[in-house]
Design a protein around this motif. Structure first.
Motif, PDB file in Angstrom:
ATOM      1  N   THR A   1       0.833  -1.202   0.000  1.00 12.88           N
ATOM      2  CA  THR A   1       0.000   0.000   0.000  1.00 12.88           C
ATOM      3  C   THR A   1       0.868   1.252   0.000  1.00 12.88           C
ATOM      4  O   THR A   1       0.557   2.237  -0.693  1.00 12.88           O
ATOM      5  CB  THR A   1      -0.948  -0.001   1.215  1.00 12.88           C
ATOM      6  N   GLU A   2       1.939   1.249   0.773  1.00 15.39           N
ATOM      7  CA  GLU A   2       2.857   2.391   0.800  1.00 15.39           C
ATOM      8  C   GLU A   2       3.461   2.635  -0.580  1.00 15.39           C
ATOM      9  O   GLU A   2       3.624   3.788  -1.016  1.00 15.39           O
ATOM     10  CB  GLU A   2       3.971   2.155   1.826  1.00 15.39           C
ATOM     11  N   ILE A   3       3.799   1.590  -1.262  1.00 14.79           N
ATOM     12  CA  ILE A   3       4.364   1.732  -2.611  1.00 14.79           C
ATOM     13  C   ILE A   3       3.306   2.279  -3.561  1.00 14.79           C
ATOM     14  O   ILE A   3       3.591   3.171  -4.374  1.00 14.79           O
ATOM     15  CB  ILE A   3       4.895   0.369  -3.106  1.00 14.79           C
ATOM     16  N   ALA A   4       2.079   1.784  -3.455  1.00 13.60           N
ATOM     17  CA  ALA A   4       0.998   2.261  -4.326  1.00 13.60           C
ATOM     18  C   ALA A   4       0.696   3.733  -4.076  1.00 13.60           C
ATOM     19  O   ALA A   4       0.405   4.488  -5.024  1.00 13.60           O
ATOM     20  CB  ALA A   4      -0.259   1.419  -4.108  1.00 13.60           C
ATOM     21  N   LYS A   5       0.759   4.174  -2.819  1.00 16.01           N
ATOM     22  CA  LYS A   5       0.473   5.573  -2.483  1.00 16.01           C
ATOM     23  C   LYS A   5       1.514   6.531  -3.061  1.00 16.01           C
ATOM     24  O   LYS A   5       1.229   7.715  -3.267  1.00 16.01           O
ATOM     25  CB  LYS A   5       0.421   5.754  -0.963  1.00 16.01           C
ATOM     26  N   SER A   6       2.705   6.023  -3.310  1.00 18.78           N
ATOM     27  CA  SER A   6       3.778   6.882  -3.836  1.00 18.78           C
ATOM     28  C   SER A   6       3.678   7.080  -5.345  1.00 18.78           C
ATOM     29  O   SER A   6       4.495   7.791  -5.932  1.00 18.78           O
ATOM     30  CB  SER A   6       5.142   6.276  -3.495  1.00 18.78           C
TER      31      SER A   6
ATOM     32  N   TRP B   1      11.577  -0.470 -11.437  1.00 14.28           N
ATOM     33  CA  TRP B   1      12.615  -1.183 -10.701  1.00 14.28           C
ATOM     34  C   TRP B   1      12.773  -0.674  -9.271  1.00 14.28           C
ATOM     35  O   TRP B   1      12.990  -1.455  -8.338  1.00 14.28           O
ATOM     36  CB  TRP B   1      13.940  -1.069 -11.441  1.00 14.28           C
ATOM     37  N   ASP B   2      12.649   0.639  -9.078  1.00 13.40           N
ATOM     38  CA  ASP B   2      12.767   1.203  -7.728  1.00 13.40           C
ATOM     39  C   ASP B   2      11.667   0.660  -6.813  1.00 13.40           C
ATOM     40  O   ASP B   2      11.898   0.400  -5.630  1.00 13.40           O
ATOM     41  CB  ASP B   2      12.697   2.732  -7.774  1.00 13.40           C
ATOM     42  N   ASP B   3      10.457   0.502  -7.365  1.00 13.78           N
ATOM     43  CA  ASP B   3       9.361  -0.062  -6.569  1.00 13.78           C
ATOM     44  C   ASP B   3       9.676  -1.490  -6.140  1.00 13.78           C
ATOM     45  O   ASP B   3       9.423  -1.881  -4.995  1.00 13.78           O
ATOM     46  CB  ASP B   3       8.059  -0.044  -7.375  1.00 13.78           C
ATOM     47  N   ILE B   4      10.215  -2.261  -7.076  1.00 18.49           N
ATOM     48  CA  ILE B   4      10.582  -3.648  -6.753  1.00 18.49           C
ATOM     49  C   ILE B   4      11.618  -3.666  -5.627  1.00 18.49           C
ATOM     50  O   ILE B   4      11.547  -4.502  -4.711  1.00 18.49           O
ATOM     51  CB  ILE B   4      11.138  -4.356  -8.004  1.00 18.49           C
ATOM     52  N   SER B   5      12.561  -2.740  -5.665  1.00 18.83           N
ATOM     53  CA  SER B   5      13.624  -2.698  -4.648  1.00 18.83           C
ATOM     54  C   SER B   5      13.082  -2.369  -3.258  1.00 18.83           C
ATOM     55  O   SER B   5      13.728  -2.683  -2.249  1.00 18.83           O
ATOM     56  CB  SER B   5      14.676  -1.647  -5.045  1.00 18.83           C
ATOM     57  N   LYS B   6      11.908  -1.730  -3.190  1.00 19.34           N
ATOM     58  CA  LYS B   6      11.312  -1.377  -1.895  1.00 19.34           C
ATOM     59  C   LYS B   6      10.521  -2.532  -1.286  1.00 19.34           C
ATOM     60  O   LYS B   6      10.115  -2.452  -0.122  1.00 19.34           O
ATOM     61  CB  LYS B   6      10.381  -0.174  -2.076  1.00 19.34           C
ATOM     62  N   MET B   7      10.290  -3.581  -2.011  1.00 17.22           N
ATOM     63  CA  MET B   7       9.449  -4.685  -1.536  1.00 17.22           C
ATOM     64  C   MET B   7      10.262  -5.681  -0.711  1.00 17.22           C
ATOM     65  O   MET B   7      10.285  -6.883  -0.972  1.00 17.22           O
ATOM     66  CB  MET B   7       8.780  -5.377  -2.720  1.00 17.22           C
ATOM     67  N   LYS B   8      10.907  -5.192   0.330  1.00 15.52           N
ATOM     68  CA  LYS B   8      11.842  -6.024   1.088  1.00 15.52           C
ATOM     69  C   LYS B   8      11.125  -7.094   1.921  1.00 15.52           C
ATOM     70  O   LYS B   8      11.525  -8.259   1.932  1.00 15.52           O
ATOM     71  CB  LYS B   8      12.715  -5.133   1.981  1.00 15.52           C
ATOM     72  N   TYR B   9      10.078  -6.701   2.643  1.00 14.80           N
ATOM     73  CA  TYR B   9       9.367  -7.697   3.446  1.00 14.80           C
ATOM     74  C   TYR B   9       8.668  -8.715   2.548  1.00 14.80           C
ATOM     75  O   TYR B   9       8.666  -9.922   2.836  1.00 14.80           O
ATOM     76  CB  TYR B   9       8.355  -7.037   4.379  1.00 14.80           C
ATOM     77  N   SER B  10       8.091  -8.233   1.446  1.00 15.03           N
ATOM     78  CA  SER B  10       7.411  -9.147   0.517  1.00 15.03           C
ATOM     79  C   SER B  10       8.386 -10.170  -0.032  1.00 15.03           C
ATOM     80  O   SER B  10       8.034 -11.351  -0.201  1.00 15.03           O
ATOM     81  CB  SER B  10       6.783  -8.351  -0.638  1.00 15.03           C
ATOM     82  N   TRP B  11       9.625  -9.739  -0.297  1.00 19.90           N
ATOM     83  CA  TRP B  11      10.617 -10.690  -0.794  1.00 19.90           C
ATOM     84  C   TRP B  11      11.027 -11.676   0.294  1.00 19.90           C
ATOM     85  O   TRP B  11      11.307 -12.843   0.011  1.00 19.90           O
ATOM     86  CB  TRP B  11      11.837  -9.978  -1.358  1.00 19.90           C
ATOM     87  N   ASN B  12      11.042 -11.223   1.547  1.00 18.07           N
ATOM     88  CA  ASN B  12      11.302 -12.163   2.641  1.00 18.07           C
ATOM     89  C   ASN B  12      10.229 -13.253   2.687  1.00 18.07           C
ATOM     90  O   ASN B  12      10.517 -14.423   2.958  1.00 18.07           O
ATOM     91  CB  ASN B  12      11.333 -11.428   3.981  1.00 18.07           C
TER      92      ASN B  12
ATOM     93  N   LEU C   1      -2.129  -8.834  -6.011  1.00 18.54           N
ATOM     94  CA  LEU C   1      -2.930  -9.765  -5.220  1.00 18.54           C
ATOM     95  C   LEU C   1      -3.437  -9.106  -3.937  1.00 18.54           C
ATOM     96  O   LEU C   1      -4.643  -9.077  -3.673  1.00 18.54           O
ATOM     97  CB  LEU C   1      -2.095 -11.005  -4.880  1.00 18.54           C
ATOM     98  N   VAL C   2      -2.518  -8.574  -3.118  1.00 20.87           N
ATOM     99  CA  VAL C   2      -2.930  -8.036  -1.819  1.00 20.87           C
ATOM    100  C   VAL C   2      -3.593  -6.680  -1.943  1.00 20.87           C
ATOM    101  O   VAL C   2      -4.406  -6.290  -1.081  1.00 20.87           O
ATOM    102  CB  VAL C   2      -1.732  -7.960  -0.840  1.00 20.87           C
ATOM    103  N   ARG C   3      -3.293  -5.928  -2.985  1.00 22.57           N
ATOM    104  CA  ARG C   3      -3.940  -4.633  -3.184  1.00 22.57           C
ATOM    105  C   ARG C   3      -5.401  -4.807  -3.580  1.00 22.57           C
ATOM    106  O   ARG C   3      -6.227  -3.931  -3.339  1.00 22.57           O
ATOM    107  CB  ARG C   3      -3.201  -3.846  -4.271  1.00 22.57           C
ATOM    108  N   LYS C   4      -5.748  -5.945  -4.165  1.00 18.63           N
ATOM    109  CA  LYS C   4      -7.110  -6.149  -4.647  1.00 18.63           C
ATOM    110  C   LYS C   4      -7.968  -7.011  -3.718  1.00 18.63           C
ATOM    111  O   LYS C   4      -9.179  -6.792  -3.603  1.00 18.63           O
ATOM    112  CB  LYS C   4      -7.078  -6.803  -6.035  1.00 18.63           C
ATOM    113  N   PHE C   5      -7.352  -7.991  -3.034  1.00 22.80           N
ATOM    114  CA  PHE C   5      -8.170  -8.978  -2.332  1.00 22.80           C
ATOM    115  C   PHE C   5      -7.634  -9.345  -0.955  1.00 22.80           C
ATOM    116  O   PHE C   5      -6.423  -9.343  -0.716  1.00 22.80           O
ATOM    117  CB  PHE C   5      -8.251 -10.288  -3.144  1.00 22.80           C
ATOM    118  N   LYS C   6      -8.579  -9.691  -0.086  1.00 23.43           N
ATOM    119  CA  LYS C   6      -8.278 -10.519   1.065  1.00 23.43           C
ATOM    120  C   LYS C   6      -8.626 -11.943   0.668  1.00 23.43           C
ATOM    121  O   LYS C   6      -9.453 -12.169  -0.221  1.00 23.43           O
ATOM    122  CB  LYS C   6      -9.077 -10.076   2.283  1.00 23.43           C
TER     123      LYS C   6
END
Length: 484
Positions: free
Chosen positions: A324-329, A338-349, A447-452
């Motif tokens: 959500t933080e990435i989408a808001k930016s 590519w910069d957005d992908i680099s911010k997805m640290k927890y998702s990559w974990n 996936l997570v931006r659209k659905f639970k």
């Protein structure tokens, strides 16, 4: 009467002579075998273990352990009984040694084309001919064109494919069958990135043959009607003709300036100094191999991402917050970069933990190209060697509480080298690793931006085969759109 007696005596003499000769041959063979065996045992210190049944060896136990959802059992049981480093067995009709732990992984990955080389069973070699001539030069070419610097330009394209996929296959539905749906996504992405095709009719025409291709790779190579091997051969022939036609047309388009030298992986391969001299059919074969790795195994990982996000709401919420933080930016119509992908640290974990628990492949084979020793055990030339994620990924010596889904273990923990190997290693480290990372993270974003999510079956058996892990029912899932 005398003549009859003489004839009878002659026949009996011949019978006893033949019987004696047969006895002599059998005894000689047994003595020779015993001598050879004792001489071999005296000179060769083979790894501990057992060969199992005649001819088939332990292949049945090896495969059925995965079907029962516990592929690690075959490995761990023998590690405990024989050796934690290497043990002997017989797999795929071949004498084999299974290398275990980080030391075994390091040894095999570090000795590619020195002591060992990549190996596939006869069925896979016949279905995928490129594997027989896919040497170091081609491997380096593929790895070069799938490096991060190349993949970053495709992030917006993958994002567009993902948006269209979720609009047509997810939105407006109460539930979906996850595995089939994610296979559609990863196949669409592969077609677009590898050869710039996204026409639904063409994609649908090719997806069916690809589904028939994979099951034959590790099947019994009996080319009879109705067998998985025959179906795979026929599918590969059809796909080969289709892709060869695309390669021929792309060469024409590049020469006439109608195609870009960097528009997709096919153009990059054709523009490579080595790729320029490859036959059209060889390029097509190479693309087939990349497609199998680029969509089939990735779809499996997508499915298990959905599984764990639906199962673990606390993990889902952290991923949702990050995305959500990435989408808001970004503006509403701005594509991911590519910069957005680099911010997805927890998702990559989260993805990394999925890959630890259910890696897309359980391991792969090598072949000894000369006699060598490992851990003071002799490995004869020609033996097949197997490394397995199951000797480390769920080993409590390397991962605390290994059955627990814990993405935080990838935050700052220094992993023991060669213990986390979902993409293999050495010269055969998966060349599409970075491509898969981007594809999986873009998938999570939408996936997570659209659905639970909510699982229809709280517990679903995991089936592991030699190609990829699967959920027994294909993971049917309830979708709950976020309220705007």
């Amino acid at each position: 009467m005398k003549k009859v007696h003489q004839l009878t005596s002659l026949v009996m003499a011949m019978f006893y002579a033949s019987l004696f000769s047969l006895f002599t041959i059998v005894v000689s063979c047994l003595l020779r075998f015993a001598f050879f065996k004792s001489k071999s045992a005296a000179n060769i210190n083979l790894p501990p273990g057992r060969r199992g049944w005649p001819v088939i060896g332990e292949t049945v136990e090896f495969v059925t352990a995965g079907w029962k959802g516990h592929p690690e059992k075959f490995i761990v049981d023998r590690m405990k009984k024989f050796s934690h480093h290497v043990f002997r067995t017989s797999l795929m009709l071949e004498d084999a040694a299974v290398f275990c732990g980080p030391e075994g992984n390091k040894f095999l990955f570090s000795n590619e084309n020195k002591l060992v080389r990549f190996w596939l069973p006869a069925s896979a070699r016949k279905i995928l001919p490129f594997t027989q001539y896919c040497g170091d030069d081609i491997a380096k070419m593929v790895r070069y064109h799938l490096k991060p610097e190349t993949i970053r330009q495709y992030v917006p394209i993958i994002d567009m494919v993902a948006q269209k996929h979720f609009e047509t296959r997810w939105e407006g539905k109460d539930q979906i069958l996850t595995h089939e749906t994610t296979k559609n996504f990863t196949f669409l992405v592969a077609c677009k990135i590898f050869f710039s095709i996204d026409e639904p009719e063409w994609v649908n025409n090719l997806s069916g043959p690809f589904k028939r291709l994979a099951p034959g790779l590790f099947s019994i190579p009996i080319n009879l009607p109705g067998t998985p091997f025959r179906r795979a051969i026929n599918a590969r022939t059809f796909i080969g003709k289709e892709l060869t036609a695309i390669v021929k047309q792309r060469k024409i388009d590049l020469a006439n300036g109608k195609a870009s030298p960097t528009q997709d992986i096919l153009s990059l391969l054709l523009g490579d100094d080595y790729g320029k001299y490859m036959a059209d059919t060889a390029i097509a074969d190479l693309i087939i191999g990349l497609m199998i790795g680029g969509y089939d195994s990735t779809s499996s990982t997508c499915t298990f991402i959905v599984n764990y996000l639906a199962e673990l709401p606390e993990i889902y919420e952290k991923v949702y917050k990050e995305q959500t933080e990435i989408a808001k930016s970004k503006t509403s119509k701005e594509l991911l970069n590519w910069d957005d992908i680099s911010k997805m640290k927890y998702s990559w974990n989260v993805v990394s933990e999925v890959l630890r628990l259910v890696p897309p492949t359980q391991g792969t084979f090598r072949e000894a190209i000369c006699n060598f020793t490992f851990r003071q055990y002799s490995i004869p030339k020609g033996w097949k060697l197997y490394w397995s994620t199951n000797s480390t990924h769920k080993n409590p010596n390397f991962f605390l509480e290994p059955e627990k889904f814990d993405p935080s273990r990838f935050d700052s923990q220094a992993l023991v080298p060669y213990t986390y190997v979902p993409f293999g290693g050495g010269c055969h480290l998966c060349p599409g690793k970075e491509f898969a990372r981007v594809e999986l993270l873009v998938f999570i974003h939408h996936l997570v931006r659209k659905f639970k999510l909510k699982k229809i079956f709280s517990k679903e058996d995991i089936i592991f085969d030699l190609l990829q892990p699967k959920l027994a029912k294909g993971l049917p899932i309830h979708l709950y759109p976020h309220k705007l």
